[in-house]
Design a protein around this motif. Structure first.
Motif, short mmCIF file in Angstrom:
data_model
loop_
_atom_site.label_atom_id
_atom_site.label_comp_id
_atom_site.label_asym_id
_atom_site.label_seq_id
_atom_site.Cartn_x
_atom_site.Cartn_y
_atom_site.Cartn_z
N VAL A 27 0.85 -1.18 0.00
CA VAL A 27 0.00 0.00 0.00
C VAL A 27 0.90 1.24 0.00
O VAL A 27 1.80 1.35 0.83
N SER A 28 0.65 2.15 -0.92
CA SER A 28 1.45 3.38 -1.00
C SER A 28 0.97 4.39 0.02
O SER A 28 -0.22 4.65 0.13
N ILE A 29 1.93 4.96 0.74
CA ILE A 29 1.65 6.01 1.71
C ILE A 29 2.54 7.19 1.33
O ILE A 29 3.76 7.04 1.23
N PRO A 30 1.94 8.35 1.09
CA PRO A 30 2.75 9.50 0.68
C PRO A 30 3.80 9.88 1.71
O PRO A 30 3.59 9.74 2.91
N THR A 31 4.93 10.35 1.22
CA THR A 31 5.99 10.82 2.08
C THR A 31 5.74 12.29 2.40
O THR A 31 5.44 13.08 1.51
N LEU A 32 5.82 12.63 3.67
CA LEU A 32 5.59 14.01 4.11
C LEU A 32 6.89 14.60 4.64
O LEU A 32 7.71 13.89 5.21
N ARG A 33 7.03 15.91 4.49
CA ARG A 33 8.16 16.61 5.10
C ARG A 33 7.77 16.98 6.52
O ARG A 33 6.81 17.71 6.73
N LEU A 34 8.50 16.45 7.47
CA LEU A 34 8.21 16.70 8.88
C LEU A 34 9.45 17.24 9.56
O LEU A 34 10.58 16.99 9.12
N SER A 35 9.23 17.92 10.67
CA SER A 35 10.37 18.33 11.49
C SER A 35 11.03 17.07 12.03
O SER A 35 10.43 15.99 12.07
N ALA A 36 12.27 17.20 12.46
CA ALA A 36 12.99 16.05 13.01
C ALA A 36 12.25 15.47 14.21
O ALA A 36 12.17 14.25 14.38
N ALA A 37 11.68 16.36 15.04
CA ALA A 37 10.96 15.89 16.23
C ALA A 37 9.70 15.11 15.84
O ALA A 37 9.43 14.03 16.38
N ASP A 38 8.91 15.65 14.89
CA ASP A 38 7.70 14.95 14.45
C ASP A 38 8.04 13.65 13.75
O ASP A 38 7.35 12.64 13.91
N GLN A 39 9.12 13.65 12.97
CA GLN A 39 9.58 12.43 12.29
C GLN A 39 9.88 11.35 13.33
O GLN A 39 9.46 10.20 13.17
N ALA A 40 10.57 11.71 14.39
CA ALA A 40 10.92 10.73 15.43
C ALA A 40 9.68 10.21 16.14
O ALA A 40 9.56 9.00 16.39
N VAL A 41 8.76 11.10 16.47
CA VAL A 41 7.51 10.68 17.13
C VAL A 41 6.73 9.74 16.23
O VAL A 41 6.26 8.68 16.66
N CYS A 42 6.57 10.13 14.97
CA CYS A 42 5.82 9.29 14.03
C CYS A 42 6.48 7.94 13.84
O CYS A 42 5.79 6.92 13.75
N GLN A 43 7.79 7.90 13.79
CA GLN A 43 8.49 6.62 13.62
C GLN A 43 8.23 5.71 14.81
O GLN A 43 7.98 4.52 14.64
N ARG A 44 8.26 6.26 16.02
CA ARG A 44 7.96 5.44 17.21
C ARG A 44 6.51 4.94 17.17
O ARG A 44 6.25 3.78 17.50
N LEU A 45 5.58 5.80 16.78
CA LEU A 45 4.18 5.41 16.68
C LEU A 45 4.01 4.30 15.65
O LEU A 45 3.37 3.28 15.92
N VAL A 46 4.60 4.45 14.48
CA VAL A 46 4.49 3.45 13.42
C VAL A 46 5.10 2.13 13.87
O VAL A 46 4.54 1.06 13.61
N ASN A 47 6.21 2.18 14.56
CA ASN A 47 6.83 0.94 15.05
C ASN A 47 5.94 0.20 16.03
O ASN A 47 6.07 -1.01 16.20
N ALA A 48 5.04 0.91 16.69
CA ALA A 48 4.16 0.32 17.69
C ALA A 48 2.79 -0.10 17.12
O ALA A 48 1.97 -0.65 17.85
N LEU A 49 2.54 0.17 15.85
CA LEU A 49 1.22 -0.16 15.28
C LEU A 49 0.95 -1.66 15.41
O LEU A 49 1.86 -2.48 15.27
N PRO A 50 -0.31 -2.01 15.64
CA PRO A 50 -0.66 -3.42 15.84
C PRO A 50 -0.64 -4.23 14.55
O PRO A 50 -0.69 -3.68 13.44
N ASP A 51 -0.58 -5.54 14.69
CA ASP A 51 -0.61 -6.45 13.54
C ASP A 51 -2.00 -6.55 12.93
O ASP A 51 -2.12 -6.95 11.77
N HIS A 52 -3.02 -6.22 13.71
CA HIS A 52 -4.41 -6.29 13.23
C HIS A 52 -5.16 -5.03 13.65
O HIS A 52 -4.98 -4.54 14.76
N VAL A 53 -5.97 -4.52 12.74
CA VAL A 53 -6.90 -3.42 13.03
C VAL A 53 -8.24 -3.81 12.43
O VAL A 53 -8.30 -4.24 11.26
#
Length: 162
Positions: A27-53
């Protein structure tokens, strides 16, 4: 006692299931320009996403470093770091699920035959989730509840959305 033919048939069936699961395109997800802080937060959130929704299994996304996740076919898609939705105003209402306020556009919410895009507008960075009409109404509620823990843990509440 199993025969060689039965074992071979079972092995072929398992291989078939693996190939079907692997046959789905990422699935394609657009790449966004984020601040370094938001990039880090989003990466941690994405790493924690569940296997099922909403009872749907996780799918691969592209690019590989996409700040989001996808589940099912058609895909429920979550993306971190999006801007405030165009239709959101200070007087817009939100639906709260597991302590997180989600903005649901009125026109999409009323039409159960349409896909709906929900957003955590009270948090930074914002998590946006697109839920295909096929999963409504139960999948919409499940997505809000199942993703709320990651929103609360990894993003910052700046103004509650009620």
């Amino acid at each position: 006692m199993r025969t060689r033919g039965a074992r071979l048939s079972a092995g072929v069936a398992c291989l078939g299931l693996v190939l079907v699961a692997c046959g789905k395109e990422p699935v394609s997800i657009p790449t966004l320009r984020l601040s370094a802080a938001d990039q880090a937060v989003c990466q941690r959130l994405v790493n924690a996403l569940p296997d099922h929704v909403a009872d749907q299994s996780r799918r691969k996304t592209q690019p590989a470093a996409a700040l989001g996740g996808a589940w099912g076919d058609p895909a429920i898609v979550a993306q971190c770091g999006v801007p405030v939705p165009a239709g959101f105003t200070r007087t817009a209402g939100c639906t709260t699920a597991d302590g997180v306020g989600w903005y649901l556009p009125d026109d999409q919410f009323r039409d159960n035959s349409s896909d709906i895009v929900i957003s955590t507008v009270g948090y930074r960075p914002i998590l946006q989730v697109t839920v295909p009409a096929r999963y409504r109404p139960n999948g919409l509620a499940a997505a809000m509840v199942e993703l709320a823990p990651m929103v609360k843990q990894y993003t910052k509440l700046v103004k509650p959305c009620h």
